[in-house]
Write a protein that holds these residues in place. Structure first.
Motif, PDB file in Angstrom:
ATOM      1  N   VAL A 143       0.752  -1.365  -0.132  1.00 33.33           N
ATOM      2  CA  VAL A 143       0.025   0.226  -0.060  1.00 33.33           C
ATOM      3  C   VAL A 143       0.885   1.273  -0.215  1.00 33.33           C
ATOM      4  O   VAL A 143       1.819   1.462   0.930  1.00 33.33           O
ATOM      5  CB  VAL A 143      -0.989  -0.022   1.074  1.00 33.33           C
ATOM      6  CG1 VAL A 143      -1.760   1.273   1.184  1.00 33.33           C
ATOM      7  CG2 VAL A 143      -1.733  -1.134   1.332  1.00 33.33           C
ATOM      8  N   LEU A 144       0.572   2.118  -1.022  1.00 36.87           N
ATOM      9  CA  LEU A 144       1.214   3.371  -0.906  1.00 36.87           C
ATOM     10  C   LEU A 144       0.311   4.415  -0.664  1.00 36.87           C
ATOM     11  O   LEU A 144      -0.818   4.730  -0.946  1.00 36.87           O
ATOM     12  CB  LEU A 144       1.631   3.809  -2.629  1.00 36.87           C
ATOM     13  CG  LEU A 144       2.142   5.343  -2.714  1.00 36.87           C
ATOM     14  CD1 LEU A 144       3.492   5.349  -1.882  1.00 36.87           C
ATOM     15  CD2 LEU A 144       2.485   5.407  -4.142  1.00 36.87           C
ATOM     16  N   HIS A 145       0.756   5.036   0.796  1.00 36.15           N
ATOM     17  CA  HIS A 145      -0.180   5.939   1.468  1.00 36.15           C
ATOM     18  C   HIS A 145       0.493   7.033   1.535  1.00 36.15           C
ATOM     19  O   HIS A 145       1.232   7.115   3.085  1.00 36.15           O
ATOM     20  CB  HIS A 145      -0.845   5.337   2.529  1.00 36.15           C
ATOM     21  CG  HIS A 145      -1.976   5.930   3.392  1.00 36.15           C
ATOM     22  ND1 HIS A 145      -2.715   6.785   2.456  1.00 36.15           N
ATOM     23  CD2 HIS A 145      -2.231   6.338   4.676  1.00 36.15           C
ATOM     24  CE1 HIS A 145      -3.593   7.479   3.469  1.00 36.15           C
ATOM     25  NE2 HIS A 145      -3.234   7.089   4.701  1.00 36.15           N
ATOM     26  N   PRO A 146       0.716   7.950   1.008  1.00 40.26           N
ATOM     27  CA  PRO A 146       1.636   9.159   1.167  1.00 40.26           C
ATOM     28  C   PRO A 146       0.873  10.522   1.641  1.00 40.26           C
ATOM     29  O   PRO A 146      -0.336  10.679   1.735  1.00 40.26           O
ATOM     30  CB  PRO A 146       2.340   9.451  -0.024  1.00 40.26           C
ATOM     31  CG  PRO A 146       1.258   9.030  -1.091  1.00 40.26           C
ATOM     32  CD  PRO A 146       0.392   8.086  -0.339  1.00 40.26           C
ATOM     33  N   MET A 147       1.368  11.328   2.050  1.00 41.28           N
ATOM     34  CA  MET A 147       0.933  12.755   2.320  1.00 41.28           C
ATOM     35  C   MET A 147       1.825  13.808   2.209  1.00 41.28           C
ATOM     36  O   MET A 147       3.452  13.470   2.175  1.00 41.28           O
ATOM     37  CB  MET A 147       0.776  12.654   4.019  1.00 41.28           C
ATOM     38  CG  MET A 147      -0.345  14.098   4.390  1.00 41.28           C
ATOM     39  SD  MET A 147      -1.523  14.615   3.280  1.00 41.28           S
ATOM     40  CE  MET A 147      -2.925  13.886   4.249  1.00 41.28           C
ATOM     41  N   GLY A 148       1.467  14.985   1.854  1.00 45.13           N
ATOM     42  CA  GLY A 148       2.388  16.052   1.687  1.00 45.13           C
ATOM     43  C   GLY A 148       1.682  17.622   1.762  1.00 45.13           C
ATOM     44  O   GLY A 148       0.417  17.506   2.387  1.00 45.13           O
ATOM     45  N   PHE A 149       2.126  18.451   1.430  1.00 42.40           N
ATOM     46  CA  PHE A 149       1.324  19.873   1.504  1.00 42.40           C
ATOM     47  C   PHE A 149       1.333  20.569   0.423  1.00 42.40           C
ATOM     48  O   PHE A 149       2.460  20.885  -0.493  1.00 42.40           O
ATOM     49  CB  PHE A 149       2.333  20.542   2.411  1.00 42.40           C
ATOM     50  CG  PHE A 149       2.022  19.785   3.874  1.00 42.40           C
ATOM     51  CD1 PHE A 149       0.932  19.958   4.808  1.00 42.40           C
ATOM     52  CD2 PHE A 149       3.379  19.073   4.131  1.00 42.40           C
ATOM     53  CE1 PHE A 149       0.971  19.367   5.992  1.00 42.40           C
ATOM     54  CE2 PHE A 149       3.159  18.211   5.372  1.00 42.40           C
ATOM     55  CZ  PHE A 149       1.933  18.524   6.515  1.00 42.40           C
ATOM     56  N   ASP A 150       0.288  21.218   0.227  1.00 41.85           N
ATOM     57  CA  ASP A 150       0.032  22.040  -1.160  1.00 41.85           C
ATOM     58  C   ASP A 150       0.274  23.560  -0.739  1.00 41.85           C
ATOM     59  O   ASP A 150      -0.488  24.439  -0.122  1.00 41.85           O
ATOM     60  CB  ASP A 150      -1.608  21.849  -1.358  1.00 41.85           C
ATOM     61  CG  ASP A 150      -1.894  22.436  -2.725  1.00 41.85           C
ATOM     62  OD1 ASP A 150      -0.932  22.952  -3.453  1.00 41.85           O
ATOM     63  OD2 ASP A 150      -3.073  22.700  -3.099  1.00 41.85           O
ATOM     64  N   SER A 151       1.683  23.742  -0.711  1.00 37.52           N
ATOM     65  CA  SER A 151       2.110  24.853   0.166  1.00 37.52           C
ATOM     66  C   SER A 151       2.212  26.123  -0.456  1.00 37.52           C
ATOM     67  O   SER A 151       2.640  27.194   0.167  1.00 37.52           O
ATOM     68  CB  SER A 151       3.417  24.457   0.679  1.00 37.52           C
ATOM     69  OG  SER A 151       3.937  23.854  -0.033  1.00 37.52           O
TER      70      SER A 151
END
Length: 925
Positions: free
Chosen positions: A72-80
């Motif tokens: 499972v690829l489950h990433p997170m990031g920021f629309d900054s």
RNA sequence: GCCCAGAUGGCGGAAUUGGUAGACGCGUCAGACUCAAAAUCUGAUAUCCGCAAGGGUGUGCAGGUUCGAUUCCUGUUCUGGGCACCA
């Protein structure tokens, strides 16, 4: 040993971090699953309890899929990148880079406490040069591409040049300038600036001119909703429409594919509908009307082109309406109409597009000119009105008052004659938009049903060369530049008026640091204030920046290969992870973000960089969590506050009370007095010794004091309780209020679970004994339910399933390891911390995160009999337990022997007995 | 105006294909344990009539289809969301 959630959660969050439990890599041996959240804009306010709703759902799903054996690829990031940081910088003199960094830290800390299984090694930030380098790179690919309508795909500009040099543009009409037509010799004879100008009309990322809301006093461009009644919302300064040079994405070329692609993805029907409404494909015809110039013979070079979806109504045309911005308008205004039209045009220029479209009042002005009806030669008056917008269709419409309500009101308002082509279907007072009437007064269309006349009319229009069949789209090209600072700089320099792409090796074009974010001169962005940065040996840099949707249009690809310095994403990575299997986010992005990222995906696919042309296979929209505000009632002009039940006897003003000072609706009056200095002397009129607040559901927002911070909830009840409670509130897709009251129940459930394993004094009470059939049944029924409910996103019913199972096992006194283990694994996606702790307590040294999801032993669930509800005429009256395999005769005799049934039958035989196996029995009297 | 979604106890909600309406939880009430409180546990809890047995009503409203409708159909009201003189 009691359930010490704080210790447990801290312990396991630490261990998972140390063990890198959530790191994933490509593994061809396992099936992949890509679960994605719409990444947040890191606002200064931090997370509130509404944000994690979707994150928890996707986290549960990710963990569940992992138990099911998926990679499972489950990433997170920021629309900054974004405007708020820029605005904050202007107000507080803190550079966007600094405040953004700070906000991200806060967000990250808040997210970490909830125990998400994100692979943070893959985090992306759109404002990071290593990321926006590739946003710029993709822009260059779009700039270097055009859309081949015949092949229905994007191709390189170099290929277009070869084509134009051989065949001219006869096979590839120019999307940016449809009237442009030239052969190879003309193309070859053009000088470079002319050729570049032509190419610009083909490019997928192109530079053109567009109207914006310009506020001279603020020196900047305003969004539609920042303009109210022709003045800026901030400061009330006049706003006018101004033509500015802008970058665009030619998304309209993808309109059909965006529409067709909807059939291949699993989005909700309403979402698909919103997108197709936005694209707004319509079929009709473009028709040219010759302008009649008073006293002169008609001039075929002066034509007004209209677009209509109802060419069948052509003989009902009584007037034309042009957008005030239409290029022919100045030449159409006759001397007599000069004063009136000029006043009207000036007024319209102060109107925002949104206002113009929302306006119910009818306004307009007659130009004084006429055009000729192409079939009858009848002179048709030409008007201008704000309701016709330059950007839609051709910027001109033909007015058919008897068939179009708006045209009817226009004709009535200005006293224009109305031609009836509908016969009896038109009542003289109201337009009738039917397609089923039989046409009259319509020349060669007389006697036809309108529906059938459409084709006939277009055929004749084409045959007589007065127009063409045409498909039109409501959607317009996406404006891709902003006159702002905090966004991606364009990799473009201007050289003698020609936009030159910078070579890839110069990327990223770094956003220079800038202390003063005031707008530049002539409507340009703040970067225009940096002449040293803007001027390069090759030419002057583009000083606009890219819009918010630039970075978010392709971020799901970067997660697959976040550290790649050679490419935005290696083909091997995107070939492995492919489409996002599950995408969770709010409906507010229905038409913006989702359409843009779909278009980018299609373009990257066309150019051969990825192997699929839809980014998101399945989309789930999480609902919003509303704030449950609390209100106190102050008796007007006093410091007395009256309890909600008594407020109607007084004239009161409403005061929003901070929800943290209220228990249910009961106000903590002491805390209230201490809240603000002006409330220090507050007095209270109580009911039943309590001060009751009023309540109201509204947006969760600082200004209503109804924001609940997940940190506080986690601190008080733990992350596992918080996760399960958010899910327990109701269906993920549904909007719902936040009410902290119910959380106790979920917390109690976890404590009860804990007591299946642990005794406060004795410690572990788990035994090795074999579970009874009843215990297995409880466990397997749960396992089956969780498997089904998790797969179909019914998390609220899954939580209730856990409660039922734990209640049953508690009642059975089950402390048996074999049974409890299965319960734990099924619960792990929902409450990972407590499950991992109990798993360890059972003596396991491996992690519960990678256990296989239990399979169901059906034999424990097989029922042999059923307590049938017995209904008389559909109303349940009794209950009889019968074997499931009982035959009809057995059932009927058992039913008729029932005392309750006999009472209702009153000695008469039943008309009918309906037996639905394993469901119910109904007796019809 | 158009389009979409929704409306079920005091509250959040459940009922997966037309088949026991109100699962589960909150709240409330009663009780147990306790010197007391907390915690925990037990029971009751749609509504009306009735001592009870039992019966009437009930999934926004009005109809319809059906042996049977929260579920399907027609109309309608309200709430939320989206789009909007889109030609």
């Amino acid at each position: 040993m009691e359930y010490r959630f704080r210790e447990i959660e801290e312990k396991w969050q630490g261990r998972w971090e140390t063990r890198q439990s959530y790191r994933v890599s490509q593994d061809p041996a396992r099936p992949k699953c890509y679960v994605l959240d719409m990444f947040p804009y890191p606002s200064g306010a931090g997370l509130h309890v509404g944000h994690p709703l979707g994150y928890i759902a996707s986290d549960i799903y990710s963990r569940f899929k992992r138990l099911k054996g998926y990679n499972v690829l489950h990433p997170m990031g920021f629309d900054s990148f974004g405007l708020p940081a820029e605005q904050y910088a202007i107000e507080h003199s803190i550079p966007p880079a600094v405040s953004t960094e700070h906000n991200i830290k806060t967000f990250r800390a808040q997210l970490d406490r909830i125990g998400f299984c994100y692979d943070w090694s893959r985090e992306v930030r759109t404002s990071d040069p290593s990321y926006y380098r590739w946003t710029q790179w993709i822009f260059l690919q779009l700039f270097d591409s055009w859309y081949d309508r015949n092949r229905r795909q994007a191709r390189r500009i170099s290929e277009l040049k070869s084509i134009l040099a051989i065949d001219g543009n006869k096979d590839h009409p120019c999307p940016g300038n449809p009237s442009l037509s030239f052969d190879a010799s003309v193309w070859t004879a053009m000088n470079e600036p002319s050729q570049e100008e032509v190419l610009m009309h083909y490019r997928l990322a192109y530079c053109g001119y567009g109207e914006v809301n310009w506020c001279e006093a603020l020196g900047c461009v305003l969004a539609n909703d920042e303009v109210v009644n022709g003045v800026s919302e901030r400061g009330g300064h006049p706003v006018v429409r101004k033509r500015l040079r802008q970058w665009y994405l030619r998304i309209t070329e993808y309109a059909d594919r965006l529409l067709e692609g909807l059939a291949t993805v699993d989005f909700s029907e309403s979402m698909k509908e919103m997108q197709s409404n936005w694209i707004g494909r319509s079929q009709g015809a473009e028709i040219d009307f010759e302008v009649q110039t008073a006293g002169k013979p008609s001039d075929p070079r002066r034509r007004i082109r209209v677009y209509t979806t109802r060419p069948d109504t052509l003989f009902g045309v009584d007037f034309m309406v042009l957008a005030p911005e239409h290029e022919l308008v100045p030449s159409l205004i006759t001397a007599g109409q000069q004063t009136e039209t000029e006043a009207y045009l000036e007024w319209v220029s102060s109107r925002s597009e949104r206002e113009r479209m929302a306006e119910k009042r009818i306004t307009g002005a007659f130009t004084g000119s006429y055009c000729l009806h192409p079939f009858t030669g009848k002179p048709v008056p030409i008007w201008i009105s704000e309701y016709v917008l330059a950007g839609y269709g051709t910027g001109a419409i033909m007015g058919v008052p008897c068939g179009d309500e708006r045209d009817h009101r226009f004709a009535t308002h200005f006293g224009l004659p109305i031609t009836n082509i509908l016969g009896e279907a038109y009542n003289g007072t109201e337009a009738n938009p039917t397609k089923d009437a039989v046409l009259v007064n319509s020349g060669f269309l007389d006697g036809l049903v309108m529906r059938d006349a459409i084709d006939k009319a277009v055929d004749r229009i084409e045959a007589t060369s007065i127009g063409l069949r045409r498909v039109n789209y409501r959607m317009r090209d996406a404006a891709y530049s902003r006159q702002r600072y905090w966004g991606e700089p364009f990799p473009i320099v201007w050289q003698d008026g020609i936009a030159r792409p910078l070579p890839e090796c110069e990327l990223p074009i770094l956003l220079p640091s800038l202390d003063d974010l005031r707008p530049g001169p002539d409507g340009e962005g703040p970067l225009a204030n940096l002449p040293d940065w803007a001027s390069t040996p090759q030419g002057t840099r583009e000083v606009n920046t890219m819009p918010g949707f630039a970075g978010s249009s392709w971020y799901f690809l970067r997660y697959m290969d976040p550290a790649n310095e050679q490419a935005f994403c290696a083909r091997s990575a995107s070939d492995y992870w492919r489409q996002v299997d599950l995408y969770i986010g709010g409906t507010e992005h229905a038409v913006g973000h989702l359409l843009y990222s779909r278009m980018w995906t299609k373009a990257l696919f066309d150019l051969g960089y990825i192997g699929f042309d839809e980014p998101f296979k399945r989309l789930v929209n999480q609902g919003k969590i509303g704030g449950d505000s609390r209100i106190a009632y102050r008796i007007r002009g006093t410091q007395q506050f009256v309890s909600a039940g008594l407020k109607d006897s007084y004239e009161t003003d409403e005061i929003h009370v901070d929800v943290t000072m209220v228990d249910g609706v009961e106000l903590d009056t002491a805390a209230f007095r201490g809240w603000r200095p002006d409330l220090h002397n507050a007095e209270f009129i109580l009911e039943d010794g309590k001060y009751r607040c009023g309540s109201r559901l509204e947006k969760m927002s600082k200004r209503y004091y109804n924001v609940v911070n997940p940190d506080d909830v986690v601190e008080r009840y733990g992350a596992d309780t918080f996760r399960m409670y958010e899910m327990f509130l109701g269906p993920v897709e549904q909007d719902k209020p936040w009410d902290t009251k119910g959380i106790e129940g979920v917390h109690r459930f976890l404590k009860k679970l804990w007591r299946l394993f642990m005794d406060e004094t004795k410690g572990s009470i788990v035994t090795e004994a074999a579970p009874s059939d009843a215990e297995w049944k409880a466990v397997y029924r749960l396992v089956r339910r969780i498997g089904e409910d998790t797969e179909r996103f019914s998390f609220n019913t899954a939580v209730s399933g856990f409660m039922i199972a734990v209640n049953e096992l508690t009642e059975l006194g089950c402390h048996k390891k074999q049974a409890l283990e299965k319960l734990l694994v099924a619960l792990t996606p929902y409450a990972p911390h407590v499950c991992e702790e109990l798993w360890e307590a059972l003596g396991h040294t491996d992690s519960i995160l990678d256990q296989p999801f239990p399979s169901v032993e059906e034999r424990y669930l097989v029922e042999t009999s059923k307590a049938y509800p017995i209904a008389i005429n559909g109303k349940t009256r009794s209950e009889i337990t019968l074997p499931l395999d009982a035959d009809r005769t057995t059932i009927e005799s058992a039913v008729l022997a029932d005392l309750v049934v006999q009472k209702w039958l009153e000695g008469k035989p039943p008309k009918k007995i309906i037996h639905v196996p394993n469901r119910m029995i109904n007796i019809v009297l």
